[in-house]
Design a protein around this motif. Structure first.
Motif, PDB file in Angstrom:
ATOM      1  N   THR A   2       0.841  -1.185   0.000  1.00 14.61           N
ATOM      2  CA  THR A   2       0.000   0.000   0.000  1.00 14.61           C
ATOM      3  C   THR A   2       0.880   1.240   0.000  1.00 14.61           C
ATOM      4  N   ILE A   5       2.155   2.238   3.588  1.00 21.85           N
ATOM      5  CA  ILE A   5       3.264   1.448   4.124  1.00 21.85           C
ATOM      6  C   ILE A   5       4.534   1.690   3.318  1.00 21.85           C
ATOM      7  N   GLU A  85      -2.295  -3.602  13.569  1.00 21.76           N
ATOM      8  CA  GLU A  85      -2.775  -3.985  12.246  1.00 21.76           C
ATOM      9  C   GLU A  85      -1.750  -4.874  11.562  1.00 21.76           C
ATOM     10  N   PHE A  87      -0.271  -6.014   7.710  1.00 21.69           N
ATOM     11  CA  PHE A  87      -0.175  -5.608   6.317  1.00 21.69           C
ATOM     12  C   PHE A  87       0.618  -6.662   5.559  1.00 21.69           C
ATOM     13  N   THR A  88       0.217  -6.915   4.327  1.00 25.87           N
ATOM     14  CA  THR A  88       0.964  -7.831   3.470  1.00 25.87           C
ATOM     15  C   THR A  88       1.795  -7.020   2.502  1.00 25.87           C
ATOM     16  N   VAL A  89       3.104  -7.251   2.537  1.00 26.16           N
ATOM     17  CA  VAL A  89       4.036  -6.518   1.705  1.00 26.16           C
ATOM     18  C   VAL A  89       4.949  -7.520   1.010  1.00 26.16           C
ATOM     19  N   THR A  93       4.077 -10.710   5.770  1.00 27.27           N
ATOM     20  CA  THR A  93       3.127 -10.086   6.689  1.00 27.27           C
ATOM     21  C   THR A  93       3.870  -9.265   7.743  1.00 27.27           C
TER      22      THR A  93
END
Length: 489
Positions: A2, A5, A85, A87-89, A93
């Protein structure tokens, strides 16, 4: 990834951001979360390689998220309720913990009690002392330190003649006026000075109660504090002290004359308006509850450093104050300075300093938190280098010479790579790539790496991010080594 991020991962660690590979050292990241809650909030991201900023991810993220929640709930007192939270990057994860400035501060590591209160200074966590813990408590209640009463003193502790003299063209100083200005307050049916009243106009009484409320000024030879040329200690009432500081700095500045207008105009080699704003800012926002820490003003050949005791108030970052965001630590002192016309509008001084520095073609000023102090650095056009410190000085001097009459000498022309690097670092900190470019090199050479390492080993230069020597944001600056003067001269 995103955009949010992606931008975070590119940012350097600082007051409100930190990265961790994993959850393997709970005490370290708990310190960070406590410091965030006590200072200005912040985000802690797990699953990112600290130096390279490569996402490496968290194994078993759901289990680790639950473990993280339990650690936070069990280890911090009073409890905080952060946002957590995932986040997948790049198929990895990450876990992000977002903590907000807490209205229940001070927070601490539960097992350590008040010995485990931390605050955030730059990208590091610092243990808070008793005075800072007291300020954290006051800040949640909206109480200013300088508004507190001093019941052990009476009205005669204030220099009423000095107050009347300063306000002679503005208002008549009466008992009601002193109460309105909060120089006095009522305590136990008596009129007593406030802390602010005593700090501003206490004279000898102030020295007895607040022995560190004075200003130390020094003119140093070269770029370090190794060799002092002149110094003065200023104990006068704080509104008067501003002019005393400016007089000291003018004494060592270069002055010329501009006759292009009808009247002669003095042109100074130092930006007087900028410096005055910074000195006033230091006096108004200093933490006078700190012990053993006067305000310090240091004049070097290439810069002026103005250092005041205390950290930034909770909720403030350096980025905030550069944009004009302001919180009043000392409400009484701030009001008196505004009444006297020494400040115009709260929060306007810092942006004005940056704007004027840009208009004058000066390097951008810096604000840094160092230890439990805030340092304001104003870079100058190079002053004449002082050759020696004479025993006595002539009473008069030519217009184009410093008022303190130190001898000057032409800048040296160093031929070695070491000296060229030191000269480049006079004006501002530089990265290795910046140094290479300014030396006319296409890329960082092995010889440059070797010389920089030697300068570091000899304590002639230092890292700007000492805790992370391999950071991609690393720069180098002159250190306070006594050898620098020898090298540059």
């Amino acid at each position: 990834m995103t955009p949010f991020i992606a931008e975070l991962i590119k940012m350097p660690e600082g007051k409100t951001l930190e990265f961790k590979r994993d959850l393997s050292s709970p005490k370290n990241f708990i310190k960070t979360l406590v410091a965030f809650a006590n200072s200005a909030g912040g985000r802690l991201i797990f699953g990112v390689e600290n130096e390279s900023r490569i996402p490496i991810g968290i194994e078993n993220p759901l289990d680790e998220e639950e473990r993280l929640c339990n650690i936070i709930a069990d280890a911090i007192e009073p409890r905080i309720v952060p946002n957590i939270e995932m986040f997948t990057v790049e198929a990895k994860t990450l876990l992000m913990v977002e903590v907000f400035l807490s209205p229940s501060r001070p927070h601490s590591i539960k097992s350590e009690g008040l010995q485990g209160v931390y605050v955030r200074l730059g990208s590091t966590n610092r243990l808070a002392d008793r005075e800072l813990i007291a300020e954290l408590k006051r800040s949640t209640l909206g109480i200013a330190f300088d508004e507190l009463p001093l019941p052990e003193f009476r009205i005669d502790a204030l220099d009423l003649n000095a107050i009347q003299a300063l306000f002679s063209n503005k208002k008549q100083i009466k008992e009601e006026t002193l109460l309105t200005l909060k120089l006095l307050t009522r305590a136990q049916s008596h009129l007593v000075p406030t802390i602010g009243g005593l700090l501003l106009f206490g004279g000898k009484t102030r020295e007895m109660r607040f022995s560190d409320v004075w200003i130390q000024c020094g003119r140093f030879i070269g770029m370090s504090k190794a060799d002092i040329f002149d110094h003065v200690e200023i104990y006068e009432h704080l509104p008067v002290a501003v002019e005393r500081v400016m007089e000291f700095l003018k004494k060592h500045a270069m002055r010329s004359a501009d006759f292009s207008d009808i009247r002669r105009k003095d042109i100074w080699s130092i930006p007087l308006n900028i410096i005055r704003e910074a000195v006033i800012n230091a006096i108004v926002h200093a933490d006078y509850s700190q012990i053993g820490a006067p305000i310090r003003v240091a004049l070097f050949d290439n810069r002026i450093e103005i250092e005041s005791p205390g950290t930034l108030l909770p909720g403030l970052t350096i980025e905030d104050i550069c944009k004009g965001v302001s919180k009043l630590r000392n409400k009484v002192i701030s009001r008196i300075f505004r009444e006297l016309g020494l400040i115009e509008q709260w929060g306007s001084g810092i942006p004005r300093i940056f704007k004027e520095a840009e208009e004058l073609g000066l390097p951008k000023p810096e604000i840094v938190e160092i230890g439990m102090r805030v340092r304001f650095i104003i870079y100058l056009k190079q002053l004449s280098v002082i050759k020696s410190q004479p025993e006595s000085q002539p009473e008069s001097q030519p217009e184009s010479q410093p008022e303190s009459q130190p001898e000057s000498q032409p800048e040296s022309q160093p031929e070695s790579l070491e000296n060229r690097i030191l000269e480049l670092l006079i004006s501002a900190p530089l990265s290795k790539t910046d140094i290479s470019k300014r030396l006319g090199q296409k890329e960082v050479s092995g010889q440059l790496n070797k010389v920089i390492r030697k300068l570091l080993d000899n304590l002639l230069i230092e890292y700007t991010i000492p805790d992370k020597p391999n950071s991609r944001l690393q720069k180098y600056r002159l250190s306070n080594s006594s050898k620098i003067k020898e090298k540059i001269e």
